[in-house]
Design a protein around this motif. Structure first.
Motif, short mmCIF file in Angstrom:
data_model
loop_
_atom_site.label_atom_id
_atom_site.label_comp_id
_atom_site.label_asym_id
_atom_site.label_seq_id
_atom_site.Cartn_x
_atom_site.Cartn_y
_atom_site.Cartn_z
N VAL A 33 0.81 -1.21 0.00
CA VAL A 33 0.00 0.00 0.00
C VAL A 33 0.84 1.27 0.00
N ASN A 34 2.16 1.16 0.25
CA ASN A 34 3.00 2.35 0.19
C ASN A 34 3.63 2.54 -1.19
N ASP A 57 -17.45 -4.95 11.90
CA ASP A 57 -17.20 -6.32 12.37
C ASP A 57 -18.07 -7.32 11.62
N ALA A 58 -19.34 -7.00 11.43
CA ALA A 58 -20.24 -7.90 10.70
C ALA A 58 -19.83 -8.01 9.24
N ALA A 59 -19.47 -6.89 8.61
CA ALA A 59 -19.02 -6.92 7.21
C ALA A 59 -17.76 -7.74 7.07
N TYR A 60 -16.83 -7.55 7.98
CA TYR A 60 -15.58 -8.32 7.96
C TYR A 60 -15.87 -9.82 8.10
N ARG A 86 -9.61 -12.13 1.53
CA ARG A 86 -8.40 -11.98 2.33
C ARG A 86 -8.35 -10.59 2.96
N PHE A 87 -8.04 -10.54 4.24
CA PHE A 87 -7.87 -9.28 4.97
C PHE A 87 -6.47 -9.22 5.56
N HIS A 88 -5.97 -8.00 5.74
CA HIS A 88 -4.68 -7.82 6.39
C HIS A 88 -4.78 -8.16 7.88
N TYR A 95 -8.22 -3.37 6.16
CA TYR A 95 -7.96 -3.46 4.72
C TYR A 95 -8.13 -4.92 4.29
N GLY A 96 -8.72 -5.09 3.10
CA GLY A 96 -8.84 -6.40 2.47
C GLY A 96 -8.36 -6.32 1.04
N ARG A 97 -8.39 -7.45 0.35
CA ARG A 97 -7.95 -7.54 -1.04
C ARG A 97 -9.06 -8.12 -1.90
N ASP A 98 -9.29 -7.49 -3.07
CA ASP A 98 -10.24 -8.06 -4.01
C ASP A 98 -9.56 -9.22 -4.74
#
Length: 146
Positions: free
Chosen positions: A86-87, A102-105, A114-116, A129-132
């Motif tokens: 991301v940098n 929290d519910a969306a996650y 996938r989430f960080h 943050y997540g990844r498509d």
């Protein structure tokens, strides 16, 4: 003068997979689909590419639109096999405001997204943050304080 941001565009090697992610998991709706074959000089001029051919879909959720491109020509650059940090210069992420992070996650993680990390509490906001499917970063954000 600029009035607003209309859309963000992403190029993908698999249009239907990305459409499914943004529509089926995030709630966007497909509002248009356009295809063109190589030989459209106006499109080539705008893109600064020769011989473009592609299919695009415009997706909308509220006032935000995401446009997905799958190019037939010219051949796209190879897809990265690692996650772009991301940098790195360029667009860092898309942020989606949610009622309950929290519910969306939990819902998206259960679907294999996938989430960080799990949502973090920053006081005024909770976010993660997540990844498509192509590795683009998106943020889920819940504003919890005025």
């Amino acid at each position: 003068m600029i009035r607003a941001v209309h859309h963000v565009a992403l190029s993908t090697p698999n249009l239907e997979r990305m459409r499914s992610f943004y529509c089926d998991l995030l709630g966007f709706k497909e509002v248009s689909r356009v295809s063109w074959k190589a030989g459209e000089p106006k499109i080539d001029a705008v893109m600064a590419l020769a011989g473009t051919g592609a299919t695009t879909v415009m997706l909308q959720l509220g006032s935000l639109c995401v446009e997905l491109f799958e190019f037939e020509s010219p051949s796209p650059a190879p897809q990265r096999t690692d996650d772009r940090p991301v940098n790195s210069y360029g667009i860092t992420h898309l942020c989606f405001d949610v009622d309950d992070v929290d519910a969306a996650y939990q819902r998206l993680a259960a679907a294999g997204v996938r989430f960080h990390c799990p949502p973090q509490d920053f006081g005024a906001a909770k976010a993660t943050y997540g990844r498509d499917p192509d590795g683009n970063v998106f943020e889920l954000q819940q504003l919890v304080a005025a």
